[in-house]
Design a protein around this motif. Structure first.
Motif, PDB file in Angstrom:
ATOM      1  N   ARG A   1       0.825  -1.212   0.000  1.00 38.76           N
ATOM      2  CA  ARG A   1       0.000   0.000   0.000  1.00 38.76           C
ATOM      3  C   ARG A   1       0.858   1.261   0.000  1.00 38.76           C
ATOM      4  NH1 ARG A   1      -3.580  -2.582   4.624  1.00 38.76           N
ATOM      5  NH2 ARG A   1      -4.618  -4.139   3.341  1.00 38.76           N
ATOM      6  N   HIS A   2       2.118   1.104   0.347  1.00 38.97           N
ATOM      7  CA  HIS A   2       3.068   2.219   0.334  1.00 38.97           C
ATOM      8  C   HIS A   2       4.014   2.129  -0.868  1.00 38.97           C
ATOM      9  CE1 HIS A   2       2.080   3.676   4.388  1.00 38.97           C
ATOM     10  NE2 HIS A   2       1.885   2.409   4.683  1.00 38.97           N
ATOM     11  N   ALA A   3       3.680   1.293  -1.835  1.00 41.08           N
ATOM     12  CA  ALA A   3       4.505   1.078  -3.032  1.00 41.08           C
ATOM     13  C   ALA A   3       5.902   0.563  -2.660  1.00 41.08           C
ATOM     14  CB  ALA A   3       4.586   2.346  -3.880  1.00 41.08           C
ATOM     15  N   ILE A   4       5.959  -0.292  -1.652  1.00 45.94           N
ATOM     16  CA  ILE A   4       7.226  -0.854  -1.181  1.00 45.94           C
ATOM     17  C   ILE A   4       7.522  -2.150  -1.931  1.00 45.94           C
ATOM     18  CG2 ILE A   4       8.383  -1.898   0.825  1.00 45.94           C
ATOM     19  CD1 ILE A   4       8.003   1.195   0.925  1.00 45.94           C
ATOM     20  N   ARG A   5       8.784  -2.303  -2.282  1.00 45.04           N
ATOM     21  CA  ARG A   5       9.275  -3.575  -2.815  1.00 45.04           C
ATOM     22  C   ARG A   5      10.643  -3.822  -2.221  1.00 45.04           C
ATOM     23  NH1 ARG A   5      12.348  -4.975  -7.108  1.00 45.04           N
ATOM     24  NH2 ARG A   5      13.755  -3.374  -7.819  1.00 45.04           N
ATOM     25  N   TYR A   6      11.081  -5.070  -2.305  1.00 44.05           N
ATOM     26  CA  TYR A   6      12.350  -5.485  -1.732  1.00 44.05           C
ATOM     27  C   TYR A   6      13.190  -6.108  -2.839  1.00 44.05           C
ATOM     28  CZ  TYR A   6       9.300  -5.246   2.303  1.00 44.05           C
ATOM     29  OH  TYR A   6       8.393  -4.826   3.235  1.00 44.05           O
TER      30      TYR A   6
ATOM     31  N   ILE B   1      17.178  -4.605   0.321  1.00 46.99           N
ATOM     32  CA  ILE B   1      17.036  -3.162   0.189  1.00 46.99           C
ATOM     33  C   ILE B   1      15.543  -2.883   0.051  1.00 46.99           C
ATOM     34  CG2 ILE B   1      17.531  -1.147  -1.270  1.00 46.99           C
ATOM     35  CD1 ILE B   1      19.992  -2.238   0.242  1.00 46.99           C
ATOM     36  N   VAL B   2      15.066  -1.936   0.824  1.00 50.03           N
ATOM     37  CA  VAL B   2      13.667  -1.528   0.761  1.00 50.03           C
ATOM     38  C   VAL B   2      13.589  -0.363  -0.219  1.00 50.03           C
ATOM     39  CG1 VAL B   2      11.694  -0.652   2.072  1.00 50.03           C
ATOM     40  CG2 VAL B   2      13.340  -2.209   3.176  1.00 50.03           C
ATOM     41  N   GLU B   3      12.724  -0.505  -1.209  1.00 52.84           N
ATOM     42  CA  GLU B   3      12.555   0.549  -2.209  1.00 52.84           C
ATOM     43  C   GLU B   3      11.111   1.018  -2.243  1.00 52.84           C
ATOM     44  OE1 GLU B   3      13.886  -1.130  -5.936  1.00 52.84           O
ATOM     45  OE2 GLU B   3      15.950  -0.507  -5.542  1.00 52.84           O
ATOM     46  N   GLN B   4      10.961   2.297  -2.537  1.00 54.05           N
ATOM     47  CA  GLN B   4       9.649   2.884  -2.756  1.00 54.05           C
ATOM     48  C   GLN B   4       9.731   3.674  -4.055  1.00 54.05           C
ATOM     49  OE1 GLN B   4       8.312   6.090  -0.127  1.00 54.05           O
ATOM     50  NE2 GLN B   4       6.337   5.034   0.037  1.00 54.05           N
ATOM     51  N   LYS B   5       8.898   3.299  -5.001  1.00 47.14           N
ATOM     52  CA  LYS B   5       8.903   3.951  -6.311  1.00 47.14           C
ATOM     53  C   LYS B   5      10.309   3.967  -6.906  1.00 47.14           C
ATOM     54  CE  LYS B   5       4.927   6.612  -4.975  1.00 47.14           C
ATOM     55  NZ  LYS B   5       4.402   7.896  -4.563  1.00 47.14           N
ATOM     56  N   GLN B   6      10.982   2.838  -6.838  1.00 46.83           N
ATOM     57  CA  GLN B   6      12.320   2.600  -7.366  1.00 46.83           C
ATOM     58  C   GLN B   6      13.411   3.455  -6.729  1.00 46.83           C
ATOM     59  OE1 GLN B   6      10.750   3.217 -11.105  1.00 46.83           O
ATOM     60  NE2 GLN B   6       9.965   1.137 -11.240  1.00 46.83           N
ATOM     61  N   GLN B   7      13.139   4.000  -5.553  1.00 48.96           N
ATOM     62  CA  GLN B   7      14.142   4.748  -4.792  1.00 48.96           C
ATOM     63  C   GLN B   7      14.455   3.969  -3.518  1.00 48.96           C
ATOM     64  OE1 GLN B   7      15.622   7.739  -5.803  1.00 48.96           O
ATOM     65  NE2 GLN B   7      14.529   7.251  -7.686  1.00 48.96           N
TER      66      GLN B   7
END
Length: 177
Positions: free
Chosen positions: A20-25, A84-90
């Motif tokens: 829901r926060h656009a998080i990916r690993y 690494i935790v990323e949000q919107k590829q950052q």
């Protein structure tokens, strides 16, 4: 030794809250080390602000401490997932996790200052709790500095102090029966 354990991502197909926060690993790679050092420094700024050191001394201290921590984690948690935790590829954080039969151990979780206070940490923890339950783990453990502002989040989510380790408390979350 950065990639060891990285291929085995922990149960993140169950992600619900963090998505829901656009998080990916993604697995940590060598190119992440400068970011990880900056992230580490961000967690130590409060301490650094109380020292009389100039910027060169502060950075030398951070470089030494980050390297020692990284080497310690790699040595003592050889089967961990280094994410690494990323949000919107950052890149916004790190999550180091090892899955044992007795529990899932959060070795480290940290977010950059601009990502704190938005519910992202809580969402990641809730997904880890959901994953530990689905994986039939007996719980989640993490060492948290007693003065860490995130302590209230852990306690609010049901983590309990199970051991006083001096500067740290060992916290444990156990799934409901």
């Amino acid at each position: 030794m950065i990639q060891k354990g990285a291929a085995r991502l922990p149960y993140f197909p169950l992600i619900d809250h963090a998505s829901r926060h656009a998080i990916r690993y993604r697995p940590m790679i060598a190119d992440d080390m400068a970011f990880l050092s900056r992230l580490y420094r961000s967690t130590r700024e409060g301490e650094l602000s109380r020292t009389p050191w100039g910027e060169p001394e502060k950075q030398a201290f951070i470089d030494m401490q980050f390297s020692a921590q990284h080497d310690h984690y790699q040595k003592h948690y050889p089967d961990a997932s280094w994410l690494i935790v990323e949000q919107k590829q950052q890149r916004i954080g790190r999550l180091y996790l090892e899955r044992w039969a007795s529990e899932h151990r959060i070795i480290d979780i940290a977010l950059m200052p601009e990502a704190r206070g938005q519910g992202i940490g809580g969402a990641i923890l809730m997904d880890l709790m959901q994953g530990a339950t689905a994986d039939c783990a007996k719980g989640i453990g993490i060492h948290v500095e007693k003065q860490n502002p995130a302590m209230s989040l852990y306690l609010r989510l049901g983590f309990k102090v199970v051991e006083d380790k001096g500067v740290y408390n060992l916290l444990r979350w156990t799934p409901s029966a």
